[in-house]
Motif scaffolding. Sequence first.
Motif, mmCIF file in Angstrom:
data_model
loop_
_atom_site.group_PDB
_atom_site.id
_atom_site.type_symbol
_atom_site.label_atom_id
_atom_site.label_comp_id
_atom_site.label_asym_id
_atom_site.label_seq_id
_atom_site.Cartn_x
_atom_site.Cartn_y
_atom_site.Cartn_z
ATOM 1 N N GLN A 171 0.826 -1.202 0.000
ATOM 2 C CA GLN A 171 0.000 0.000 0.000
ATOM 3 C C GLN A 171 0.867 1.262 0.000
ATOM 4 O O GLN A 171 0.543 2.260 -0.657
ATOM 5 N N GLU A 172 1.985 1.195 0.721
ATOM 6 C CA GLU A 172 2.891 2.346 0.755
ATOM 7 C C GLU A 172 3.568 2.553 -0.597
ATOM 8 O O GLU A 172 3.767 3.699 -1.040
ATOM 9 N N HIS A 173 3.903 1.454 -1.265
ATOM 10 C CA HIS A 173 4.486 1.559 -2.612
ATOM 11 C C HIS A 173 3.485 2.155 -3.598
ATOM 12 O O HIS A 173 3.864 2.927 -4.488
ATOM 13 N N LEU A 174 2.224 1.812 -3.437
ATOM 14 C CA LEU A 174 1.186 2.418 -4.279
ATOM 15 C C LEU A 174 1.173 3.935 -4.095
ATOM 16 O O LEU A 174 1.054 4.687 -5.072
ATOM 17 N N GLY A 175 1.295 4.378 -2.853
ATOM 18 C CA GLY A 175 1.314 5.811 -2.572
ATOM 19 C C GLY A 175 2.510 6.509 -3.204
ATOM 20 O O GLY A 175 2.389 7.624 -3.734
ATOM 21 N N ILE A 176 3.657 5.853 -3.161
ATOM 22 C CA ILE A 176 4.864 6.419 -3.775
ATOM 23 C C ILE A 176 4.671 6.537 -5.284
ATOM 24 O O ILE A 176 4.970 7.575 -5.891
ATOM 25 N N ALA A 177 4.166 5.459 -5.896
ATOM 26 C CA ALA A 177 3.963 5.455 -7.347
ATOM 27 C C ALA A 177 2.960 6.532 -7.765
ATOM 28 O O ALA A 177 3.159 7.227 -8.772
ATOM 29 N N LYS A 178 1.886 6.690 -7.001
ATOM 30 C CA LYS A 178 0.877 7.705 -7.320
ATOM 31 C C LYS A 178 1.473 9.111 -7.269
ATOM 32 O O LYS A 178 1.188 9.954 -8.133
ATOM 33 N N ALA A 179 2.298 9.370 -6.271
ATOM 34 C CA ALA A 179 2.913 10.694 -6.146
ATOM 35 C C ALA A 179 3.855 10.964 -7.320
ATOM 36 O O ALA A 179 3.897 12.079 -7.853
ATOM 37 N N ILE A 180 4.596 9.961 -7.741
ATOM 38 C CA ILE A 180 5.515 10.133 -8.880
ATOM 39 C C ILE A 180 4.727 10.383 -10.159
ATOM 40 O O ILE A 180 5.069 11.276 -10.946
ATOM 41 N N LEU A 181 3.654 9.623 -10.375
ATOM 42 C CA LEU A 181 2.847 9.805 -11.588
ATOM 43 C C LEU A 181 2.167 11.176 -11.602
ATOM 44 O O LEU A 181 1.909 11.729 -12.670
ATOM 45 N N ALA A 188 6.253 12.650 -3.209
ATOM 46 C CA ALA A 188 7.022 11.442 -3.516
ATOM 47 C C ALA A 188 8.081 11.215 -2.447
ATOM 48 O O ALA A 188 8.251 10.092 -1.942
ATOM 49 N N GLU A 189 8.792 12.276 -2.085
ATOM 50 C CA GLU A 189 9.808 12.160 -1.031
ATOM 51 C C GLU A 189 9.160 11.825 0.307
ATOM 52 O O GLU A 189 9.639 10.940 1.040
#
Length: 219
Positions: A171-181, A188-189
């Motif tokens: 779930q945390e990786h999903l959040g990182i990916a969403k911020a980058i996109l 993202a940071e």
Amino acid sequence: MSSKVPLTVYERLRDEIIQGMISPEQSLTEEWLTEHLAVSRTPIREALIRLQEDGLVTLIKNKGAFLTPFDIADIIDIFNLRILLEGFAARACVYFIDEEKVRHIHGQLETLAGLPDHCDEKVKAGTDLHALIMEAARNPRLTKITVTLQAQVLWVRFQAERIGRVNKSLQEHLGIAKAILAQDRKQAEKSMRRHLENVLKDLTDPKNLKQLTILPGRR
């Protein structure tokens, strides 16, 4: 038909150490390693030197080679570096990263979220995202530092990949990916730092300490 490239002696021994397949009490003598890995002494000597450079093995004159002990202080040190380096990388990569690759990993994560608690695909998707971010940061010095720490990071990551934490990380990786996109560098940071802080918090939770493969204290 393609075939997999055989692992080198260094890679085989590194992977066994990272995955906790070698007892912390085991003395890594050349005699034992030649029998254990069924190879000659020369590649073993070369592998031990590389593993010492990785921080996984300690070579002591007139005594031999031993697994480098990791304790809670070491784990915290490693994670503090990861939080700084990977947080920076998540911010720096936003304008350079291959968005199609990020979307692919994001789609994988969404699909995998519905699968059983622990599966290799979930771990691999997260690992791929971390690697993509570091590569896209376009900072050779950052890459060099990260490569030096990579074996220790992998050891700690293997310790952290337990049931429950894998799904939280997804779930945390999903959040990182969403911020980058969304090209939100600040988020993202923030998402990357929060993810690594949460992993460290779970890993050092008293109920999880007994599950660590190596915890003998510093020498």
